[in-house]
Design a protein around this motif. Sequence first.
Motif, PDB file in Angstrom:
ATOM      1  N   HIS A 194       1.872   8.057   0.527  1.00 37.05           N
ATOM      2  CA  HIS A 194       1.117   9.050  -0.229  1.00 37.05           C
ATOM      3  C   HIS A 194       1.509  10.460   0.205  1.00 37.05           C
ATOM      4  CE1 HIS A 194      -1.274   5.511  -1.174  1.00 37.05           C
ATOM      5  NE2 HIS A 194      -1.936   6.191  -2.079  1.00 37.05           N
ATOM      6  N   CYS A 217       3.156   3.205  -3.227  1.00 37.83           N
ATOM      7  CA  CYS A 217       1.871   3.709  -2.740  1.00 37.83           C
ATOM      8  C   CYS A 217       0.864   2.593  -2.539  1.00 37.83           C
ATOM      9  CB  CYS A 217       1.317   4.753  -3.717  1.00 37.83           C
ATOM     10  SG  CYS A 217       2.276   6.283  -3.787  1.00 37.83           S
ATOM     11  N   LYS A 218       0.945   1.546  -3.344  1.00 37.13           N
ATOM     12  CA  LYS A 218       0.038   0.410  -3.174  1.00 37.13           C
ATOM     13  C   LYS A 218       0.314  -0.332  -1.879  1.00 37.13           C
ATOM     14  CE  LYS A 218      -0.789  -0.642  -8.080  1.00 37.13           C
ATOM     15  NZ  LYS A 218      -0.537  -1.638  -9.159  1.00 37.13           N
ATOM     16  N   PRO A 254       0.165   3.096   2.477  1.00 40.80           N
ATOM     17  CA  PRO A 254      -0.564   4.367   2.344  1.00 40.80           C
ATOM     18  C   PRO A 254       0.201   5.553   2.918  1.00 40.80           C
ATOM     19  CG  PRO A 254      -2.000   2.612   3.159  1.00 40.80           C
ATOM     20  CD  PRO A 254      -0.610   2.073   3.193  1.00 40.80           C
ATOM     21  N   ASP A 255       1.147   5.295   3.835  1.00 40.10           N
ATOM     22  CA  ASP A 255       1.909   6.404   4.422  1.00 40.10           C
ATOM     23  C   ASP A 255       2.771   7.110   3.389  1.00 40.10           C
ATOM     24  OD1 ASP A 255       0.788   5.710   6.826  1.00 40.10           O
ATOM     25  OD2 ASP A 255       2.487   4.466   7.452  1.00 40.10           O
TER      26      ASP A 255
END
Length: 836
Positions: free
Chosen positions: A231, A224-225, A228-229
């Motif tokens: 998420h 996730c860091k 962003p996709d």
Amino acid sequence: RHLSARGDRGEIVVGLRFGLCKMPAPVRLRELIRTIRAARTQAEEREVIQKECALIRSSFREEDNTYRCRNVAKLIYMHMLGYPAHFGQLECLKLIASQRFTDKRIGYLGAMLLLDERQDVHLLMTNCLKNDLSHSTQFVQGLSLCTLGCMGSSDMCRDLAGEVEKLLKNSNSYIRKKAALAAVHVIRKVPELLEMFLPATKNLLNDKNHGVLHAAVVLVIEMCKHSPDTHAYFRKVVPQLVKSLKNLIMSGYSPEHDVSGISDPFLQVQILRLLRMLGKSDDEASEQMNDILAQVATNTETSKNVGNAILYETVLTVMDIKSESGLRVLAVNILGRFLLNNDKNIRYVALTSLLKMVQTDHNAVQRHRSTIVDCLTDIDISIRRRAMDLCFALVNGSNVRGMMKEMQYFLDHCDPEFKADCASGIFLAAEKYAPNKRWHIDTIMRVLTTAGSYVRDDSVPLLIQLISSANSLHTFNVQRLYQAIRVDISQQPLVQVALWCIGEYGDLLLPGRFEVEPLVQDPEEEVLDVLENILQSSLSALTTREYALTAIMKLSTRLQSSTNRIRKAVSIYGSSLDVELQQRAVEYSALFTRFDHMRPALLERMPLIQKSAVNGPVHAVVNGEEKEEGGSFPAPEQLSQQAQVNNLLDLLDDSNPAPSVPQENKVPQTGGELLDLLDGLSMPDSQSSGLSGAQPQLVLDGIVPPSPQNSANVKQGIPSIIAYDQNGLKIEFSFEQSKANTNMLFITLRASNSTEMDMSNFVLQAAVPKSFQLQLMSPSGSIIPARNSGAVTQLMRVLNSQKHPLRMRLKFMYNHREAPIEVMADVNEFPPQAWE
């Protein structure tokens, strides 16, 4: 004898050839440790290390396989002590290639400590790692996965990513856990390989083994860091994560995972961190988490530090997601309980978190105001610093009197390093929330009296503007200031304000004008005695003497019977060693001779000064009309700043944009001829020109922050924007529009720093197109603290009379990691409400 000696040498040579003379077995690691610890001096320890290193080198040259493992183990210990051990790198590779587990274990350990990706030697072990990842023994596979996760380079990660992905699906939980941790390192080195691990990672979140689940959650956080996709991909597993967290809370005692009566707190913390990332800016995911977060907050034991760690992560999660209002109040109450904890680290964490929450949950934080104020007396300096910042953030119109009383008491008793920030905070709070002008003036005068040496540069013009605008308080203020400087002239800012007031309103010190008890028997003589004493005192700074000389000159029209004494006092400084004092004295003396007919007009009272923005022009009201008046002459460094800004303005398309440069609030030290004092000031008529000629730029510098009256006439509702967010520096704009003037927009800039080191010497420059007018207030500081532990704020005032869409160009200059950095940014995405 000669033949016998030759014969002995021959026997030695023969013995060496046939291996009859061997080196003794090397000492064991525990014996080496005992010998090193027995050394009484550093030199003795170095001697032991050097001898042992020489023996180890000799053993390596002889390709002694028997003791290679023991020698590498000793090298690892020496490396831990800080001694060079690089000559053992190739021996580590030989141990890794060995078939014995004990050799592999020491070899991999040595590789992790002695090798890194900057050395080409580590590439030689790629093939050994690939073979060991397919080994039949789980412990050998674990060693290779640990090594890859510790020091694998980008090339090595690309070559071995496929094997790691296969091991994520292994039936052995021990291997799956190690593979997940190795995958974390692979994603850090080669983020584009992230998609390869998505399906296997999602399956790992269903694992019953705590170690595998922990590693899987860490792996998802890393994904996730970097993307962003991901998420949206992992928001589907939020119910699953909530269920896992609930099982941890509700499960009974498990000796395998219990820590101080709490089941696997490490896994709970990681799940909460992942929920915080997935729930941010997502209503549906946040709704699914609300119940479990409430359960964690109410069921976690707080008597041990383990429980406090879980509660802190819970609070951070509640703050970041779109949680319910009741849940946010619960989070604030948890932090309030932290403030009562005996552990100072927990109190510090609570104050820092409350400082972040005060903007969004102001009323909830207000309930703990008394506890926060008590922290101002804590023995720990860092807690006092955080408590001071939070106290100023809690000030509002309803509690300003009580909070300012507490902060003034803190100012009286705090350490010197706090006084400057505390005084600045009191000024800002009083300016924004003052219930009336008299209270505002009293507050600033109290600060100047107790901490005058620590106040910011614009405190003098700020108080001067306040006093000049309060017509009904002129008599009270000038008499009170006169009493103060009769007793003490050590606080230079207070003395400067008093001198300005005496010069303007000295006639209010005459008999029959007292609001308080009579001050002196012969007021004219005693007032001049006090001013001459200030001029001659060694405590007086040069700026203070300039104020005093101008005040004495202005009194020549207020105190009619003392004109001769004033003329003599002024003429004395015509031969002063200081050029500024000398020039002023010569020009003022000329007013008594050649220009005596102009003196009454030039030395009249200043017109009413209305502030509009700090460090910008001020407005003087003359005969009921508002006229713009220049604030000060630009210093050379200001002209340099202006030139820099003009260089960046041509990118704004308009031919002549209106720049705004933060000016230093310092009194200019340059003089000029009598009429030169008026240059650069846009004077409407001879009356106002005379006023400014007698009272030069010393009085006007920086008197332009928004007044408390105008602060009350502001309407809100314009959404905030992120103007810049790169390299750890985040610039956020919030907007307020004036009700009194709909063309006026106040923009509050907030600069925060998410890196690990402070950003120092932060300076902002801004420019807008020609159709706008822009003015900058002084920033709250020049250092942006690291880790988002604080922020620098600055107010901008934009006049948009033509209602054009707002555009702005920013230039940031700061020092970070001992390197100067300059950044330019265009801000074109202002909300329509900002100009409509």
